[in-house]
Write an enzyme that holds these catalytic residues in place. Structure first.
Site, PDB file in Angstrom:
ATOM      1  CE  LYS A   1       2.605  -1.794  -6.305  1.00  0.00           C
ATOM      2  NZ  LYS A   1       1.443  -1.547  -5.402  1.00  0.00           N
TER       3      LYS A   1
ATOM      4  CD  GLU B   1      11.207  -0.314  -8.005  1.00  0.00           C
ATOM      5  OE1 GLU B   1      11.895  -0.822  -8.911  1.00  0.00           O
ATOM      6  OE2 GLU B   1       9.977  -0.109  -8.124  1.00  0.00           O
TER       7      GLU B   1
ATOM      8  CB  SER C   1      -5.769  -0.566  -6.716  1.00  0.00           C
ATOM      9  OG  SER C   1      -5.750  -0.147  -5.364  1.00  0.00           O
TER      10      SER C   1
HETATM   11  C1  LIG Z   1       1.099  -0.261  -4.953  1.00  0.00           C
HETATM   12  C2  LIG Z   1      -0.340  -0.066  -4.800  1.00  0.00           C
HETATM   13  C3  LIG Z   1      -0.970   1.160  -5.129  1.00  0.00           C
HETATM   14  C4  LIG Z   1      -0.203   2.379  -5.558  1.00  0.00           C
HETATM   15  O1  LIG Z   1       0.562   2.226  -6.717  1.00  0.00           O
HETATM   16  P1  LIG Z   1       0.127   2.863  -8.099  1.00  0.00           P
HETATM   17  O2  LIG Z   1       1.337   2.711  -8.954  1.00  0.00           O
HETATM   18  O3  LIG Z   1      -0.223   4.292  -7.838  1.00  0.00           O
HETATM   19  O4  LIG Z   1      -1.035   2.107  -8.597  1.00  0.00           O
HETATM   20  C5  LIG Z   1      -2.352   1.256  -5.006  1.00  0.00           C
HETATM   21  N1  LIG Z   1      -3.097   0.218  -4.573  1.00  0.00           N
HETATM   22  C6  LIG Z   1      -2.534  -0.976  -4.244  1.00  0.00           C
HETATM   23  C7  LIG Z   1      -3.412  -2.073  -3.762  1.00  0.00           C
HETATM   24  C8  LIG Z   1      -1.143  -1.157  -4.333  1.00  0.00           C
HETATM   25  O5  LIG Z   1      -0.598  -2.333  -4.006  1.00  0.00           O
END
Ligand SMILES: *Cc1c(COP(=O)(O)O)cnc(C)c1O
Length: 414
Positions: A107, A129, A395
């Site tokens: 993010k 948000e 992610s």
């Molecule tokens: C917020 C988040 C997601 C989901 O958000 P996307 O916009 O779909 O990427 C996935 N993995 C992690 C670790 C997150 O913090």
């Protein structure tokens, strides 16, 4: 209420996507995207679109962004080989390590890019948000770094559920405003942030957290997250000796997935798989599998797929991972599904938790529960495609999930 496109049109639309023609001048990816917002928001979105046009490819902006990504976020993030999982699953498993980015997930890539843009646009303050609080933390960090005051809208219910993230935001100087209207969660928080932005569209910048919302946000967030896929391509060639046969990422709003996928869309030999939250099962309200079982409609400013009933009422959603628990999805994913370029599937809560545990024991990496959905899906693929080379988007890290893990995997073991 489904939307079907014949094979010839799908092929034509995909060719246009690969040529970089989407979003088009109306802010659409084929039929999806656009701007479904009150008239009062249009000038603010127009200003943002002009600002992106002016700055996003500007060499000085790009140099500033590259410097922050390299020296503050920690990019490029590594590509790690997973020897134990590879041996067990009978395939080559590679992991793109966004868990090692500053603040613990992808993010921050979008947050710092948008905060730099906000400065160029002359904004004096930022609004954002947040649902689970991860985007709020990334926004608070990016704004602190650039000296921009930030107000984060967060549902009152979420504030209670995500206390550690509220503390993090406050320590970095953010103002956290509880939202007590509507469902008191993410959707209500987005509405409040938009309302704030409309009251002062030139002095305020709205820093949106995923590849969702009205045009130009899905485009802007994709461009800022595509660094994940660009780095991955180069690293796969250098470390694995070729492109992956398949790429996996989890999909909530869709930002980490579109960031990883986008640079591979033109590689027709690369299979691309998005993985949603199957929750407790396929029943109404038991999951957040928008692309797998959603229907077309408008949510939060864009035409996309969403989880709604026959009367267009948005459904309750469920997932053990807060970051995937959202009834909508970015319009580019709806497009990629419709033209058949990306396959989407869902993984249930229990299967995701099992994958989290397997990854942690096998490779010494505690991933976010969101991320574990992608690993579970990749495991099945590996078993069905022996010796294939698989790239998984890791992610984020799982520290934030310890309270949930204490209630689930660690129940009775602490
Ligand atoms: C917020 C988040 C997601 C989901 O958000 P996307 O916009 O779909 O990427 C996935 N993995 C992690 C670790 C997150 O913090």
């Amino acid at each position: 209420m489904s939307l079907t496109i014949d094979a010839a049109s799908a092929a034509d639309l995909l060719a246009r996507e690969i040529r970089g023609e989407f979003p088009d001048e109306r802010g659409r990816f084929g039929p999806f995207g656009g701007r479904y917002v009150p008239e009062t928001l249009i000038p603010a979105l127009d200003r943002l679109e002009q600002g992106i046009h002016r700055w996003l490819k500007d060499p000085e902006y790009q140099a500033d962004l590259a410097r922050e990504l390299n020296t503050w976020v920690g990019r490029p993030t590594p590509l790690s080989y997973a020897p134990t999982l590879s041996a067990r699953w009978g395939a080559e498993i590679w992991m793109k390590r966004e868990d090692l980015a500053h603040t613990g997930a992808h993010k921050i890539n979008s947050a710092i890019g948008q905060a730099l843009l906000a400065k160029r646009l002359g904004a004096k303050r930022v609004v954002a948000e947040t649902g689970a609080g991860q985007h709020g933390v990334a926004s608070a960090a990016a704004c602190a770094r650039l000296g921009l005051p930030v107000t984060v809208y967060m549902g009152a219910v979420d504030i209670e559920r995500q206390a550690p993230n509220v503390g993090r935001m406050k320590l970095m100087g953010a103002t956290v405003k509880p939202v007590t209207s509507g469902d008191q969660t993410l959707r209500a928080a987005v509405d409040e942030a938009l309302r704030d932005w409309v009251s002062d569209p030139s002095g305020t910048y709205y820093l949106l957290g995923s590849a969702i919302g009205p045009h130009p946000y899905p485009y802007l967030v994709r461009e800022l997250q595509a660094i994940i896929g660009r780095e991955s391509r180069v690293q796969m060639m250098a470390q694995a000796g070729g492109l992956p046969h398949a790429v996996f990422a989890c999909v909530g709003g869709g930002s980490n997935a579109i960031g990883l996928f986008h640079p591979f869309i033109g590689d027709r030999d690369v299979a691309i798989r998005g993985v949603e939250a199957g929750g407790r099962g396929p029943g109404l309200g038991d999951n957040s599998a928008t692309l797998v079982s959603g229907t077309p409609g408008v949510l939060q400013g864009a035409y996309s797929l969403l989880l709604q009933d026959a009367h267009g009422q948005i459904q309750e959603t469920h997932s053990v991972s807060a970051g995937l628990d959202y009834p909508g999805v970015g319009p580019e994913h709806a497009f990629l599904k419709t033209v058949g370029r990306v396959d989407y599937e869902s993984i249930g809560d229990d299967e995701a938790l099992a994958a989290l545990e397997e990854l942690a024991c096998a490779e010494g990496i505690l991933s976010a529960i969101e991320t574990a959905h992608a690993f579970a899906a990749a495991k099945s693929y590996a078993k069905a495609h022996p010796r294939s080379r698989i790239l998984i988007g890791l992610s984020g890290r799982g520290d934030k999930d310890m309270p949930t893990l204490a209630r689930t995997l660690l129940k009775g073991k602490l």
